[in-house]
Design a protein around this motif. Structure first.
Motif, PDB file in Angstrom:
ATOM      1  N   GLY A  80      -4.727  -7.475  -1.564  1.00 55.73           N
ATOM      2  CA  GLY A  80      -5.030  -6.996  -0.360  1.00 55.73           C
ATOM      3  C   GLY A  80      -4.492  -5.402  -0.106  1.00 55.73           C
ATOM      4  N   THR A 138     -11.294  -0.690   7.211  1.00 52.53           N
ATOM      5  CA  THR A 138      -9.726  -1.138   7.387  1.00 52.53           C
ATOM      6  C   THR A 138      -9.024  -0.236   8.158  1.00 52.53           C
ATOM      7  OG1 THR A 138      -8.077  -1.720   5.962  1.00 52.53           O
ATOM      8  CG2 THR A 138      -9.015   0.142   5.306  1.00 52.53           C
ATOM      9  N   THR A 139      -7.999  -0.411   8.486  1.00 52.52           N
ATOM     10  CA  THR A 139      -7.044   0.506   8.955  1.00 52.52           C
ATOM     11  C   THR A 139      -6.347   0.874   7.683  1.00 52.52           C
ATOM     12  OG1 THR A 139      -6.493  -0.541  11.043  1.00 52.52           O
ATOM     13  CG2 THR A 139      -4.898   0.798  10.187  1.00 52.52           C
ATOM     14  N   GLU A 172      -9.640   3.624   1.040  1.00 50.65           N
ATOM     15  CA  GLU A 172      -8.885   4.940   1.365  1.00 50.65           C
ATOM     16  C   GLU A 172      -9.410   5.995   0.164  1.00 50.65           C
ATOM     17  OE1 GLU A 172      -4.516   5.066   3.596  1.00 50.65           O
ATOM     18  OE2 GLU A 172      -4.728   5.409   1.359  1.00 50.65           O
ATOM     19  N   SER A 197     -17.387  -1.726   4.119  1.00 54.81           N
ATOM     20  CA  SER A 197     -15.933  -2.114   3.767  1.00 54.81           C
ATOM     21  C   SER A 197     -15.427  -1.433   4.764  1.00 54.81           C
ATOM     22  CB  SER A 197     -15.356  -1.559   2.574  1.00 54.81           C
ATOM     23  OG  SER A 197     -15.910  -2.266   1.330  1.00 54.81           O
ATOM     24  N   ILE A 238     -11.200  -1.259  14.836  1.00 56.41           N
ATOM     25  CA  ILE A 238     -11.231  -1.478  13.249  1.00 56.41           C
ATOM     26  C   ILE A 238     -12.643  -1.850  12.900  1.00 56.41           C
ATOM     27  CG2 ILE A 238     -10.174  -2.454  11.244  1.00 56.41           C
ATOM     28  CD1 ILE A 238      -7.666  -3.074  13.105  1.00 56.41           C
ATOM     29  N   ASP A 243      -7.231  -3.618  -2.088  1.00 62.54           N
ATOM     30  CA  ASP A 243      -8.521  -3.273  -1.342  1.00 62.54           C
ATOM     31  C   ASP A 243      -8.359  -1.942  -0.376  1.00 62.54           C
ATOM     32  OD1 ASP A 243     -11.223  -4.298  -0.895  1.00 62.54           O
ATOM     33  OD2 ASP A 243     -10.586  -4.878   1.077  1.00 62.54           O
ATOM     34  N   THR A 244      -7.323  -2.073   0.333  1.00 61.64           N
ATOM     35  CA  THR A 244      -6.953  -0.850   1.368  1.00 61.64           C
ATOM     36  C   THR A 244      -6.809   0.487   0.623  1.00 61.64           C
ATOM     37  OG1 THR A 244      -4.638  -1.446   1.466  1.00 61.64           O
ATOM     38  CG2 THR A 244      -6.132  -2.454   3.187  1.00 61.64           C
ATOM     39  N   ASN A 272      -8.747   4.557  11.251  1.00 57.51           N
ATOM     40  CA  ASN A 272      -9.486   3.398  10.972  1.00 57.51           C
ATOM     41  C   ASN A 272     -10.897   4.023  10.311  1.00 57.51           C
ATOM     42  OD1 ASN A 272      -7.749   1.546  12.227  1.00 57.51           O
ATOM     43  ND2 ASN A 272      -8.513   1.988  14.311  1.00 57.51           N
ATOM     44  N   ARG A 325     -15.173  -3.485  10.519  1.00 55.76           N
ATOM     45  CA  ARG A 325     -15.177  -4.544   9.466  1.00 55.76           C
ATOM     46  C   ARG A 325     -16.379  -4.790   8.558  1.00 55.76           C
ATOM     47  NH1 ARG A 325      -9.816  -4.912   8.556  1.00 55.76           N
ATOM     48  NH2 ARG A 325      -8.534  -5.607  10.438  1.00 55.76           N
ATOM     49  N   HIS A 326     -16.434  -5.431   7.608  1.00 49.99           N
ATOM     50  CA  HIS A 326     -17.586  -5.793   6.621  1.00 49.99           C
ATOM     51  C   HIS A 326     -18.618  -6.407   7.684  1.00 49.99           C
ATOM     52  CE1 HIS A 326     -19.994  -7.078   3.375  1.00 49.99           C
ATOM     53  NE2 HIS A 326     -19.937  -8.146   3.615  1.00 49.99           N
ATOM     54  N   HIS A 355       0.786  -1.251  -0.170  1.00 49.92           N
ATOM     55  CA  HIS A 355       0.034  -0.134  -0.003  1.00 49.92           C
ATOM     56  C   HIS A 355       1.099   1.087  -0.140  1.00 49.92           C
ATOM     57  CE1 HIS A 355      -3.767   2.065   1.408  1.00 49.92           C
ATOM     58  NE2 HIS A 355      -2.755   3.131   1.766  1.00 49.92           N
TER      59      HIS A 355
END
Length: 363
Positions: free
Chosen positions: A228, A317-318, A236, A315, A295, A231-232, A325, A297-298, A39
């Motif tokens: 991964g 995430t951190t 964002e 959705s 955090i 997705d983050t 978060n 989460r879904h 990321h």
């Protein structure tokens, strides 16, 4: 993972010690060095993604424009040759069958990129609708294409030495023919990371994918990146993911995608969206930032100030770059004002959060 489809770069991923996972019927790399590192690589220099699992449909002929215009929610008249457009396939109720990108490659030629998990469903939908249109040929060319995404502030500097054209001439959401390391490709200035002008997607033949990957990954400014980090990065950037923010029960108006929906014209779902505009929404997508530590989460419940469940996180995430978060989720419109304090139910605790502007991150 024997029954999963494999991209042309599958062997390279295994040799790079990528962690492989099932995704949309494919065996895909979820991470290499680690999600956070990948990321940050995209935000600081450049990350290279294999997105060859995505599907590509071609529309050709005098009737292609008319068919694409009916199939998609956005106004196809707004894009000339060499331009792209974010759009959606909608059902008759205005729900999202898929979110897509439409590229106009020629006067009567369009390429539509669809999500990997939806290729079969989308193709059946396209074929069913196409029966009512004349002078158009439609083809599912998904198996002929490989697709690589190079994203990050150094992407253009990395691509330029291998390209036979000036990449600065390719504007945002534009697509052009080119050669990379002598290999014919289409290069689009698009992406799914929030990098905007710093993102490129490269369409090539499956047999040429490895050569292009190897040429780009050789740069010290490029790191391989998996699903991964993808997705983050997209969370964002407040970008929707089909199956989470979007589905056949959710309209683009509810998802805050109004600007990608034509206000006039006859397209699939028109009447349902007009009714929704008149009657008002029952839910709306909001951006949520945690106040308390936790955090989201879904699937986690979103609570109002009195502790009543009013929605769910789609959705969360951190966010590695923002170091916060964050989450997206649907709530009733009367709870959607920026600054509204809510709570997220995390491990039987109601942790404070607030609604913030969209997007979380913008380059």
């Amino acid at each position: 993972m024997e029954n999963l489809k494999k991209t042309p770069l599958n062997e390279i991923h295994h040799k790079t010690n990528a962690r492989m996972v099932p995704f949309g019927g494919w065996e895909m790399p979820v991470q290499y060095a680690g999600i956070v590192a990948e990321h940050q690589a995209v935000r600081s220099h450049a990350g290279l993604f294999d997105v060859s699992h995505m599907g590509e449909f071609e529309f050709k002929g005098k009737g292609a424009k008319k068919l694409v215009q009916f199939l998609t929610a956005n106004d196809i008249d707004r894009i000339g040759i060499g331009r792209g457009q974010y759009s959606l396939f909608l059902n008759k109720n205005g729900g999202a069958i898929d979110d897509i990108i439409v590229y106009r490659l020629g006067k009567t030629t369009y390429l539509v990129v669809v999500n990997a998990a939806n290729v079969d469903k989308d193709w059946k939908h396209v074929q069913a609708v196409a029966k009512s249109f004349d002078n158009v040929q439609v083809a599912n060319r998904s198996e002929e294409f490989a697709l690589l995404a190079l994203q990050g502030p150094k992407a253009e500097a990395v691509l330029s030495p291998t390209a036979n054209r000036n990449l600065s001439e390719i504007g945002f959401f534009r697509i052009r023919k080119a050669e990379l390391a002598g290999i014919p490709v289409h290069i689009a200035r698009t992406g799914y990371t929030g990098e905007g002008m710093n993102g490129f997607e490269i369409f090539t033949r499956t047999e040429d994918a490895a050569a292009i990957w190897n040429a780009l990954i050789a740069s010290p400014d490029v790191s391989p990146a998996g699903l991964g980090a993808r997705d983050t990065l997209r969370i964002e950037a407040s970008l929707p993911l089909y199956g989470q923010e979007l589905d056949e029960e959710t309209t683009p108006l509810e998802a805050g995608l109004d600007i990608f929906v034509s206000k006039a014209g006859d397209f699939s779902g028109t009447e349902a969206l007009e009714k929704q505009r008149t009657d008002g929404l029952t839910k709306t997508l909001v951006m949520i930032e945690m106040i308390d530590r936790g955090i989201p989460r879904h699937g986690y419940e979103i609570l109002d100030g009195s502790g009543n469940a009013i929605g769910k996180v789609t959705s969360g995430t951190t966010a590695p770059y923002l170091k916060k978060n964050i989450a997206m989720g649907y709530v009733p419109p009367n709870h959607s004002e920026i600054g509204t304090e809510l709570a997220i139910a995390i491990r039987n605790r109601a942790l404070k959060a607030r609604i913030v502007p969209r997007p979380f991150f913008k380059r």
